[in-house]
Design a protein around this motif. Structure first.
Motif, short mmCIF file in Angstrom:
data_model
loop_
_atom_site.label_atom_id
_atom_site.label_comp_id
_atom_site.label_asym_id
_atom_site.label_seq_id
_atom_site.Cartn_x
_atom_site.Cartn_y
_atom_site.Cartn_z
N ALA B 33 48.50 36.63 45.76
CA ALA B 33 48.38 35.18 45.90
C ALA B 33 49.52 34.47 45.18
O ALA B 33 50.14 33.54 45.73
CB ALA B 33 47.02 34.73 45.34
N VAL B 34 49.82 34.92 43.95
CA VAL B 34 50.90 34.29 43.20
C VAL B 34 52.22 34.47 43.93
O VAL B 34 53.03 33.54 44.06
CB VAL B 34 50.98 34.90 41.78
N ALA B 35 52.43 35.69 44.44
CA ALA B 35 53.69 35.94 45.13
C ALA B 35 53.85 35.02 46.33
O ALA B 35 54.93 34.45 46.57
CB ALA B 35 53.74 37.40 45.57
N THR B 36 52.77 34.87 47.09
CA THR B 36 52.87 34.00 48.27
C THR B 36 53.08 32.56 47.86
O THR B 36 53.79 31.80 48.53
CB THR B 36 51.59 34.10 49.13
N ALA B 37 52.44 32.17 46.77
CA ALA B 37 52.63 30.80 46.29
C ALA B 37 54.10 30.55 45.98
O ALA B 37 54.66 29.50 46.32
CB ALA B 37 51.77 30.56 45.06
N LEU B 38 54.72 31.53 45.33
CA LEU B 38 56.13 31.36 44.98
C LEU B 38 56.99 31.27 46.23
O LEU B 38 57.89 30.43 46.32
CB LEU B 38 56.58 32.53 44.11
N THR B 39 56.70 32.09 47.21
CA THR B 39 57.43 32.01 48.46
C THR B 39 57.23 30.66 49.12
O THR B 39 58.18 30.04 49.64
CB THR B 39 56.95 33.12 49.43
N ALA B 40 55.98 30.20 49.09
CA ALA B 40 55.67 28.94 49.75
C ALA B 40 56.39 27.77 49.06
O ALA B 40 56.90 26.86 49.72
CB ALA B 40 54.16 28.71 49.74
N ILE B 41 56.42 27.81 47.73
CA ILE B 41 57.12 26.74 47.01
C ILE B 41 58.60 26.76 47.34
O ILE B 41 59.23 25.72 47.57
CB ILE B 41 56.90 26.90 45.48
N ALA B 42 59.16 27.96 47.39
CA ALA B 42 60.58 28.06 47.69
C ALA B 42 60.88 27.54 49.09
O ALA B 42 61.96 27.00 49.35
CB ALA B 42 61.04 29.51 47.57
N GLN B 43 59.90 27.68 49.97
CA GLN B 43 60.13 27.31 51.36
C GLN B 43 59.88 25.82 51.58
O GLN B 43 60.55 25.18 52.38
CB GLN B 43 59.16 28.15 52.21
N GLN B 44 58.95 25.26 50.87
CA GLN B 44 58.54 23.86 51.07
C GLN B 44 58.30 23.20 49.71
O GLN B 44 57.17 22.95 49.30
CB GLN B 44 57.23 23.86 51.89
N PRO B 45 59.37 22.94 48.94
CA PRO B 45 59.18 22.43 47.56
C PRO B 45 58.35 21.16 47.49
O PRO B 45 57.68 20.90 46.49
CB PRO B 45 60.61 22.18 47.07
#
Lengths: 93, 93, 93, 93, 93, 93, 93, 93, 93, 93, 93, 93, 93, 93
Positions: B33-45
């Motif tokens: 979950a944390v990993a995906t969150a980081l990816t998501a933030i990087a993709q859509q700050p």
């Protein structure tokens, strides 16, 4: 090792195993669901209310399987009919 | 090996196993979950508040399954009804 | 092999197993989280404070499951109620 | 096989197993983190200080789980309370 | 089979197992790190000093977990406190 | 089956297992590293000296873990302190 | 079943297992390395001398781990110090 | 069950296991190498002589690990030193 | 250990195992279904009513398999015909 | 159970296991090779003679490992030296 | 432990196992089918009636395998011919 | 349990296991080959005669490994030399 | 435990296991087939009659393997020749 | 437990296992083949007669391996030479 001990040991072992194993899959499934939700929000921020609502319904469904295991575990520790029977036998004897 | 010992050993073993195994899946799920969150933030700050909030709710749900295991483990060590019964028998005898 | 030995052996074995197994998943999960954080930073360097902050909160959550295992392990070695009971029996006898 | 031997054997076995198994996951996780760091640097050389710093914090977190195992292992070999108790019994007897 | 033999056999077995299993993960992790380094160099030859340096630090961290296992293994073969105790008992007797 | 036989059998078994299992991961890791090196050379032929050099350093690191296992294996066959002790006992007796 | 038989059986079993298991990983690793080499040649036919040379060095490194296992296996069958000792005992007695 | 039987049974079992298991990895690896060769030829028909030659060298290397296992297997069935020793004992006695 | 104890122990063990294992797959499957639903909504927000409806029907089907396990588990604890027979025998005797 | 029976049983068991397990990997590998050949033909129909020829050489190599297992299996059933020895003993006695 | 107990225990164990294991695959398969249906609807909303109809037929087929297991489980608990025979023997005797 | 029974039981068990396990890999491999053939035909309908012919040759090769297992299985049931020997002994005695 | 009980227990256990395990693969395979069918319909709605027809033929083939298992299971419970023989022996005696 | 019982039990167990396990791989393989056929039809509807024909030939080949297992299973239940021999012995005696 008499009957009572066997039943007690079995109850202890299974109570732990059931919770220990039975919560693995829900945890993984919830992790997957949350992860996908985050991806979905990042991809389509406008749909975030729908996504969040669907996510919570889904998490509740998944959590329910963990609850089943926890319930069985608690029944075996605190409301075990076999143990109660044996105790009543030991007491009434 | 008498009854008391069996129950004590079983409680020790299962307390450790339940926590040891039961925390694996939550850890992996949280990592995902944390990993995906980081990816998501990087993709859509811009969506980071929504993402972070959803992440924390999700982590709480996942952590709850680890808590179940820890609770069962603590019950078996410090509030074990079978052990208490055996002790009371040994004492009252 | 008397009661005391059984309890001691079980405590030793489970203390080691719980820590040994219970730290596997957190380690893997942290590795995954850190790896994704690095990818995310490389992809979106401007969001690195948000990413780093979310990463640390996530690592803390994940580390907590490793801590549970370590705590159970320490309890079994240094504050084991079953061992204490047996010792007190042996001493008081 | 008397009590002392059982405890010694269990301590030896578990000390080795705990370190042997417990260092697997950290090693794999560190390998993953390092690998991603290298990819990230290759992709975004300008962010290499941030990446390196985050990597080292992450490696420290992951290494900590290996340390837990090594600590438990050392405690079991050199500061084992069960062994000490048995030795004191044997000596004082 | 007397005490001494049990302890010797356990030490031999665990010394081998710990090294045999404990070096698997580091080897795999190093293989992964080296492989990624090569890919990264091929992709961004200009960053090769940074990549190489980060790689070596990472390899050192990973190798450390293999060292832990090797150290435990050597302790069990050449500086085993349990074996020493038993030998001293056998000699002093 | 006397002490000496047990120790001999354990040494034989573990010597074989340690080498047999402990060389698996290095082999796989080296295969991966070599494979990536070949891909990297095909992709960036100009960087082949750097790639080859990094590859050889990496292979040396990975091979070292196989060496640890082989060393433990040879120690157990040809310089086993437990075996030597037992032989000296049998001879001196 | 006397000592000699145990040692012989253990040597036979481990000789077979070590070779049987220990050659699996090298075979797989070589298969991977060869496969990548073929892909690399197809992709960059001009670099085929460099690729072939690197491949052969890599195969030699990987084959070395299979050789370790075969060597241990042969030692256990044809130059087994434990067997030799037991034979000398049986003969000299 | 006397010594001779044990050694015979162990030799039979291990001869079969070694060949059965030890040929798995080479088969898989050869399958992979052949498959990649076919892909490479389809992709770059002009390089087919180089590809075929490299393939055959690689297959020979891989087949060698299967040969090791078959050799150990044949040694155990037809040139087993332990069996020969026992037979000579039985005959000479 | 008499008949009654065996039946009680078996019922306890299987009740826990059935629920513990039997809820794993539904949890994973629900996690997958929910995750895909979220992806689908993010991709085609206009179809969200159809998606949600299909999701709920699907979750109900999947949940049914978890229910089967829970039902068997409850039957074994609270309506076990074998236990009832044995109790009636013990009582009527 | 006398010697002869043990040897017969071991031969039967291992003959079956060796063939049963040893043909798995070749089958999978051949399936992979054939599958890739079909893909390659579909992609580059003009190279089909070269592809077919390489495929057949590869299949022969892979089939050879299955043949090894079948040969060992037949040797164990119809030309088993250990069985022959035991029969000759039983006859000659 | 007499015949009746063995049969009862076996029936209990297998009833639980069959349902517990036998519902895993259907659950996973249904999860997959539902997930694909959702993806398909999101991709081609116009075909949703056809998709939904095909999905329900498929779910029915898959559910049928879970039903088989549940039926066997119920037969073993409530209509077990072996148990009935033993009971009739015990009664008629 | 006499010799004859052991041999019969072993033959029955291994006959079933060999066929049961030995046909798994061929089935999977054939499934893969057929699947790829279908993909290849869909991609290049003009090459379908070549593809079909190569497919059938490949299926024959793969089926051959399943045949080996079936043959061993039939030999063990209907032409088992060990069983025949034992029967002839029992008859001739 | 007499003959009859053993046969009854074995029949019960295997009846459950065969159905429990034997329906796993068909369920998964049907899930895969249905899922692909849904994807195919979404991709090419015009071909849906052909797809649906092929799907049903395929599902029937796959279901047939589940039927085999169910049939064996029912034979073992309700038409078991071994059980019938034993019953007839017990009755006729 | 006499000879007859052992043979009956082994036959029952293996008949179930062989069918239960032996039908797994064919089912999965057929699922894969059918799934690919559906994809292929969706991709190239014009080639559907060729695809369907090839699919059916392939399914027949795969089904044949399931048939082998079912045949072995039926032989063991209804035409078991070992059982027949034992029955004839028991009858003729």
């Amino acid at each position: 090792m008499d009957s009572m001990t066997w039943i007690a040991v079995a109850s202890i072992v299974i109570a732990g195993i059931t919770t220990g194993i039975g919560t693995m899959a829900p945890a993984v499934a919830e992790g997957k669901a949350v992860a996908t939700a985050l991806t979905a929000i990042a991809q389509q921020p406008d749909a975030s209310p729908t996504i969040t609502r669907t996510l919570f319904v889904g998490l509740a469904m998944i959590e329910s399987t963990a609850i089943y295991c926890f319930v069985v575990s608690m029944i075996l520790i605190f409301a075990n009919p076999f143990w109660n029977y044996v105790i009543s036998q030991a007491t009434g004897k």
